[in-house]
Design a protein around this motif. Structure first.
Motif, PDB file in Angstrom:
ATOM      1  N   ARG A   1       0.896  -1.149   0.000  1.00 31.09           N
ATOM      2  CA  ARG A   1       0.000   0.000   0.000  1.00 31.09           C
ATOM      3  C   ARG A   1       0.939   1.205   0.000  1.00 31.09           C
ATOM      4  O   ARG A   1       1.497   1.535   1.048  1.00 31.09           O
ATOM      5  N   GLY A   2       1.182   1.793  -1.154  1.00 32.39           N
ATOM      6  CA  GLY A   2       2.210   2.831  -1.229  1.00 32.39           C
ATOM      7  C   GLY A   2       3.547   2.184  -0.902  1.00 32.39           C
ATOM      8  O   GLY A   2       3.884   1.128  -1.459  1.00 32.39           O
ATOM      9  N   ASP A   3       4.267   2.747   0.034  1.00 30.02           N
ATOM     10  CA  ASP A   3       5.556   2.131   0.390  1.00 30.02           C
ATOM     11  C   ASP A   3       5.447   1.167   1.575  1.00 30.02           C
ATOM     12  O   ASP A   3       6.426   0.650   2.062  1.00 30.02           O
ATOM     13  N   LYS A   4       4.201   0.947   2.049  1.00 33.44           N
ATOM     14  CA  LYS A   4       4.028   0.003   3.172  1.00 33.44           C
ATOM     15  C   LYS A   4       3.619  -1.369   2.656  1.00 33.44           C
ATOM     16  O   LYS A   4       2.998  -1.477   1.604  1.00 33.44           O
ATOM     17  N   ARG A   5       3.964  -2.385   3.460  1.00 28.46           N
ATOM     18  CA  ARG A   5       3.420  -3.715   3.158  1.00 28.46           C
ATOM     19  C   ARG A   5       2.411  -4.037   4.247  1.00 28.46           C
ATOM     20  O   ARG A   5       2.724  -3.921   5.424  1.00 28.46           O
ATOM     21  N   VAL A   6       1.211  -4.338   3.823  1.00 27.88           N
ATOM     22  CA  VAL A   6       0.174  -4.569   4.840  1.00 27.88           C
ATOM     23  C   VAL A   6      -0.401  -5.970   4.700  1.00 27.88           C
ATOM     24  O   VAL A   6      -0.352  -6.567   3.631  1.00 27.88           O
ATOM     25  N   TYR A   7      -0.931  -6.447   5.823  1.00 25.93           N
ATOM     26  CA  TYR A   7      -1.512  -7.796   5.822  1.00 25.93           C
ATOM     27  C   TYR A   7      -2.981  -7.701   5.442  1.00 25.93           C
ATOM     28  O   TYR A   7      -3.757  -6.932   6.013  1.00 25.93           O
ATOM     29  N   GLN A   8      -3.317  -8.499   4.490  1.00 25.48           N
ATOM     30  CA  GLN A   8      -4.650  -8.395   3.911  1.00 25.48           C
ATOM     31  C   GLN A   8      -5.279  -9.777   3.911  1.00 25.48           C
ATOM     32  O   GLN A   8      -4.638 -10.744   3.502  1.00 25.48           O
ATOM     33  N   SER A   9      -6.531  -9.867   4.350  1.00 23.61           N
ATOM     34  CA  SER A   9      -7.197 -11.162   4.285  1.00 23.61           C
ATOM     35  C   SER A   9      -8.567 -10.988   3.618  1.00 23.61           C
ATOM     36  O   SER A   9      -9.305 -10.064   3.941  1.00 23.61           O
ATOM     37  N   THR A  10      -8.861 -11.887   2.700  1.00 22.13           N
ATOM     38  CA  THR A  10     -10.117 -11.778   1.942  1.00 22.13           C
ATOM     39  C   THR A  10     -10.936 -13.048   2.149  1.00 22.13           C
ATOM     40  O   THR A  10     -10.417 -14.158   1.951  1.00 22.13           O
ATOM     41  N   ALA A  11     -12.188 -12.849   2.528  1.00 21.93           N
ATOM     42  CA  ALA A  11     -13.081 -14.006   2.708  1.00 21.93           C
ATOM     43  C   ALA A  11     -13.770 -14.288   1.373  1.00 21.93           C
ATOM     44  O   ALA A  11     -14.300 -13.373   0.737  1.00 21.93           O
ATOM     45  N   LEU A  12     -13.732 -15.563   0.984  1.00 27.28           N
ATOM     46  CA  LEU A  12     -14.428 -15.945  -0.257  1.00 27.28           C
ATOM     47  C   LEU A  12     -15.588 -16.850   0.115  1.00 27.28           C
ATOM     48  O   LEU A  12     -15.444 -17.727   0.966  1.00 27.28           O
ATOM     49  N   PHE A  13     -16.733 -16.611  -0.516  1.00 20.62           N
ATOM     50  CA  PHE A  13     -17.856 -17.552  -0.296  1.00 20.62           C
ATOM     51  C   PHE A  13     -18.700 -17.635  -1.565  1.00 20.62           C
ATOM     52  O   PHE A  13     -18.581 -16.819  -2.474  1.00 20.62           O
ATOM     53  N   LEU A  14     -19.566 -18.625  -1.575  1.00 18.73           N
ATOM     54  CA  LEU A  14     -20.349 -18.940  -2.770  1.00 18.73           C
ATOM     55  C   LEU A  14     -21.711 -18.288  -2.684  1.00 18.73           C
ATOM     56  O   LEU A  14     -22.324 -18.235  -1.637  1.00 18.73           O
TER      57      LEU A  14
ATOM     58  N   ALA B   1     -12.824  -8.248   1.299  1.00 20.48           N
ATOM     59  CA  ALA B   1     -11.449  -8.062   1.798  1.00 20.48           C
ATOM     60  C   ALA B   1     -11.470  -7.136   3.002  1.00 20.48           C
ATOM     61  O   ALA B   1     -11.982  -6.013   2.929  1.00 20.48           O
ATOM     62  N   PHE B   2     -10.925  -7.619   4.113  1.00 23.46           N
ATOM     63  CA  PHE B   2     -10.827  -6.755   5.302  1.00 23.46           C
ATOM     64  C   PHE B   2      -9.868  -5.622   5.017  1.00 23.46           C
ATOM     65  O   PHE B   2      -8.834  -5.811   4.359  1.00 23.46           O
ATOM     66  N   ASP B   3     -10.205  -4.468   5.553  1.00 24.40           N
ATOM     67  CA  ASP B   3      -9.296  -3.341   5.421  1.00 24.40           C
ATOM     68  C   ASP B   3      -8.049  -3.588   6.290  1.00 24.40           C
ATOM     69  O   ASP B   3      -8.161  -3.844   7.497  1.00 24.40           O
ATOM     70  N   ALA B   4      -6.884  -3.501   5.674  1.00 29.48           N
ATOM     71  CA  ALA B   4      -5.636  -3.803   6.402  1.00 29.48           C
ATOM     72  C   ALA B   4      -5.445  -2.869   7.598  1.00 29.48           C
ATOM     73  O   ALA B   4      -4.991  -3.289   8.661  1.00 29.48           O
ATOM     74  N   GLU B   5      -5.788  -1.612   7.434  1.00 29.30           N
ATOM     75  CA  GLU B   5      -5.602  -0.666   8.552  1.00 29.30           C
ATOM     76  C   GLU B   5      -6.550  -0.977   9.698  1.00 29.30           C
ATOM     77  O   GLU B   5      -6.183  -0.883  10.872  1.00 29.30           O
ATOM     78  N   TYR B   6      -7.788  -1.361   9.322  1.00 32.94           N
ATOM     79  CA  TYR B   6      -8.761  -1.727  10.362  1.00 32.94           C
ATOM     80  C   TYR B   6      -8.238  -2.924  11.156  1.00 32.94           C
ATOM     81  O   TYR B   6      -8.273  -2.937  12.394  1.00 32.94           O
ATOM     82  N   LEU B   7      -7.694  -3.909  10.419  1.00 31.66           N
ATOM     83  CA  LEU B   7      -7.154  -5.093  11.101  1.00 31.66           C
ATOM     84  C   LEU B   7      -6.009  -4.693  12.036  1.00 31.66           C
ATOM     85  O   LEU B   7      -5.977  -5.082  13.206  1.00 31.66           O
ATOM     86  N   HIS B   8      -5.110  -3.920  11.493  1.00 32.55           N
ATOM     87  CA  HIS B   8      -3.883  -3.573  12.204  1.00 32.55           C
ATOM     88  C   HIS B   8      -4.143  -2.671  13.410  1.00 32.55           C
ATOM     89  O   HIS B   8      -3.594  -2.873  14.497  1.00 32.55           O
ATOM     90  N   ASP B   9      -5.025  -1.651  13.166  1.00 36.72           N
ATOM     91  CA  ASP B   9      -5.196  -0.644  14.230  1.00 36.72           C
ATOM     92  C   ASP B   9      -6.263  -1.015  15.242  1.00 36.72           C
ATOM     93  O   ASP B   9      -6.222  -0.577  16.378  1.00 36.72           O
ATOM     94  N   LYS B  10      -7.270  -1.775  14.786  1.00 33.90           N
ATOM     95  CA  LYS B  10      -8.420  -1.942  15.677  1.00 33.90           C
ATOM     96  C   LYS B  10      -8.706  -3.414  15.980  1.00 33.90           C
ATOM     97  O   LYS B  10      -8.658  -3.828  17.135  1.00 33.90           O
ATOM     98  N   PHE B  11      -8.943  -4.162  14.923  1.00 38.15           N
ATOM     99  CA  PHE B  11      -9.419  -5.530  15.134  1.00 38.15           C
ATOM    100  C   PHE B  11      -8.435  -6.381  15.951  1.00 38.15           C
ATOM    101  O   PHE B  11      -8.792  -6.947  16.977  1.00 38.15           O
ATOM    102  N   PHE B  12      -7.191  -6.414  15.477  1.00 40.23           N
ATOM    103  CA  PHE B  12      -6.230  -7.301  16.157  1.00 40.23           C
ATOM    104  C   PHE B  12      -5.946  -6.865  17.607  1.00 40.23           C
ATOM    105  O   PHE B  12      -6.050  -7.683  18.525  1.00 40.23           O
ATOM    106  N   PRO B  13      -5.585  -5.570  17.839  1.00 40.70           N
ATOM    107  CA  PRO B  13      -5.306  -5.188  19.240  1.00 40.70           C
ATOM    108  C   PRO B  13      -6.493  -5.448  20.171  1.00 40.70           C
ATOM    109  O   PRO B  13      -6.327  -5.998  21.263  1.00 40.70           O
ATOM    110  N   GLU B  14      -7.691  -5.094  19.688  1.00 36.26           N
ATOM    111  CA  GLU B  14      -8.872  -5.300  20.555  1.00 36.26           C
ATOM    112  C   GLU B  14      -9.107  -6.778  20.804  1.00 36.26           C
ATOM    113  O   GLU B  14      -9.409  -7.206  21.916  1.00 36.26           O
ATOM    114  N   MET B  15      -8.969  -7.562  19.714  1.00 36.47           N
ATOM    115  CA  MET B  15      -9.186  -9.005  19.850  1.00 36.47           C
ATOM    116  C   MET B  15      -8.177  -9.614  20.836  1.00 36.47           C
ATOM    117  O   MET B  15      -8.533 -10.441  21.673  1.00 36.47           O
TER     118      MET B  15
END
Ligand code: ADP
Length: 556
Positions: A171-184, A199-213
């Motif tokens: 993402r620009g000069d950053k490398r971010v972790y991205q996860s995408t859910a696929l379903f039928l 696809a989950f937003d990488a910033e949401y995962l990094h800043d909010k979801f993971f720390p809170e979880m």
């Protein structure tokens, strides 16, 4: 006699060594070896590690569950495929800001890929990411749609409709972790399948979801498993990265105790857990250190105990030896005056003496010897009363000068007879002192007797009675054999006699000075000795003055 004593000592040392020191040393060495080799409590460590791996497994489930819920929300909002066009996808994105991109692919209509529109406009990096993902999924699904939809159908039947595809994207000069859910999903009218990607937003995962979880799972799982809620901390990182992607509060760096590679919603990530503020190794080291310290302390106590036992036993042995010496000394001392008395009495009985002076002399010898016997027996009786705790003193206000003078008078002749120079200096006008007359006289007699017994070349006895700083002091000085510094502290103990040859050859019980000390202390006073071997000794007996009233007034 000497060799017998040495044998006794060797036996004692041997017993002590075999019965106490050897087992104690073995115990200490064994414990030290044990602590050294265990180093830490492996059982506790294993238990904590087992606990931690369980916590990680449960936490992964909870994290996945939360991610599924988020995707579920999007899925329920998803319109039927026939209407699923760009604008309706935009609406869903607006309602679910944690989703960065969403797409629908079907072989019939191809790829419809939408991203959060405001971020597309503002953020170049985000645009690149959207571009990359849309191309990547388009190319992939074009090739693999049928096998992928079969796989998803299979998953759906098993109860979990999602497959997640994760990767590190730029993402620009950053490398971010991205996860995408696929379903039928299915076209409602035609029944033809399509694949949806959220696809989950990488910033949401990094800043909010993971720390809170992470904080959430720590509170939920670790507080249950451990009593201390703040006991552990968690961290999430890329499988091949060393830096943390997200961490719970209280993560303090350092090596994790336990790790788990995640599957499900966030493949490619590793969940790690460690103790807060410490490590198991540190706990182990502390355990080892404490064990060592305890062991050292115990060893010290043990060594102290052994030393004490040794000292006590040696003391008891010495006392036993003194007692046996005492018995032989006393028997000897009893026998001599008795045989003298018998001898002189027999001579008198035969009536063969020529001059009346001789008669007088024999009578005097008999009286003197019987006095010596009485003194000795009195000493022994007093001693046994003291030992039994039955000795009682009768204190009476006494003219101490008169008491001392009287006591010395009956000795003066004997002293001078033995060729002693005798000096008496008794202060007049001394205060009345509350004393037990008999006891103080006995103390004085014992001191004078010792001066007589333990003088060789220079025969001098000095007795001084005077007042000083509110106490009355009675001094008995001689110029005899003296007492070594080492012996000075021991001569007041019962049975103790010094090793001087003169002492050895002189009759004595070793009780005199212990009686003197007891008598003095009973009067609230003290007895001290100053002495130089070869030069002589000075014994000073101090008596407190009660009312400090002069004798003349007391008499008045
Ligand atoms: P005893 O005279 O019967 O042996 P004491 O208790 O009176 O016992 O004295 C203990 C020891 O102290 C004596 O055996 C002697 O070794 C030492 N001692 C006491 N008085 C004197 C003294 N005036 N000069 C030298 N040694 C003394």
């Amino acid at each position: 006699m000497k060799t017998k004593r040495r044998n006794e000592k060797t036996r004692l040392l041997l017993t002590l060594e075999l019965a106490v020191i050897l087992p104690a040393a073995a115990l200490v060495i064994l414990s030290a070896w044990h602590v050294l080799h265990i180093q830490r409590d492996r059982a506790v460590e294993a238990a904590i590690q087992r606990d931690f791996s369980q916590v990680l497994a449960i936490s992964e489930k909870q994290i996945n569950h939360k991610a599924y819920e988020l995707v579920d929300d999007v899925r329920t909002d998803l319109p039927a495929l026939s209407e699923a066009c760009g604008p309706s996808l935009d609406k869903i994105l607006a309602a679910h800001p944690y989703a960065a991109h969403i797409f629908i692919y079907s072989p019939r209509t191809g790829m419809v890929f939408r991203s959060q529109s405001d971020r597309l406009a503002k953020d170049g990096g985000f645009r690149d990411e959207a571009d990359y993902l849309s191309k990547m999924f388009d190319a992939w699904l074009k090739m693999d749609f049928s096998s992928m939809s079969e796989k998803l159908e299979h998953y759906q039947k098993k109860g979990s409709p999602y497959i997640f595809e994760a990767e590190w994207v730029s993402r620009g000069d950053k490398r971010v972790y991205q996860s995408t859910a696929l379903f039928l999903t299915k076209d409602e009218k035609k029944g033809s399948p399509a694949i949806v990607g959220v696809a989950f937003d990488a910033e949401y995962l990094h800043d909010k979801f993971f720390p809170e979880m992470l904080d959430d799972v720590i509170t939920r799982n670790v507080s249950d498993a451990q009593t201390d809620k703040n006991h552990a901390a968690m961290m999430l990182r890329g499988k091949y990265e060393s830096t943390a992607l997200a961490q719970s509060s209280g993560w303090d760096g350092g090596a994790p105790e336990e790790e788990r590679n995640l599957e499900g919603a966030f493949p490619g990530l590793t969940l790690a857990i460690k103790l807060r503020g410490t490590t198991l190794a540190a706990i182990g080291e502390r355990f080892a250190r404490i064990s060592f310290l305890t062991l050292a302390a115990l060893s010290l106590v043990l060594a102290g105990g052994i030393a004490l036992t040794y000292r006590n036993v040696t003391k008891e042995m010495a006392l036993a030896r003194l007692k046996s010496d005492f018995v032989s000394n006393v028997s000897h001392e009893l026998r001599t005056p008795l045989s003298l008395i018998r001898l002189y009495a027999e001579t008198l009985e035969m009536g063969r003496l020529t001059s009346p002076e001789k008669y007088q002399e024999y009578y005097r010898i008999i009286r003197k010897e019987s006095e010596r016997l009485t003194a000795l027996i009195n000493n022994i009786l007093d001693f046994s009363r003291i030992e039994a705790g039955r000795k009682e003193y009768e204190f009476r206000e006494t003219d101490i000068a008169e008491l001392v003078r009287n006591t010395l008078d009956s000795y003066r002749y004997q002293i001078e007879q033995q060729g002693f120079q005798f000096e008496e200096s008794i202060d007049t006008n001394l205060p009345a002192v509350p004393v037990d007359r008999e006891a103080i006289a006995r103390a004085l007699v014992n001191l004078v007797n010792n001066a007589l017994k333990y003088s060789t070349d220079e025969k001098f006895i000095g007795v001084k009675l005077y007042r000083e700083n509110g106490v009355v002091k009675l001094e008995v000085v001689d110029r005899g054999i003296g007492i070594s510094r080492r012996d000075q502290s021991k001569i007041f103990e019962k049975f103790y006699r010094t090793g001087d040859p003169l002492v050895h050859n002189t009759k004595g019980s070793g009780l005199g000075l212990s009686l003197v000390r007891h008598i003095t202390q009973a009067h609230g006073g003290e007895i001290v000795v100053e002495s130089t071997p070869g030069k002589g000794s000075k014994f000073t007996l101090t008596l407190p003055v009660a009312g400090a009233s002069p004798v003349s007034e007391a008499r008045a």
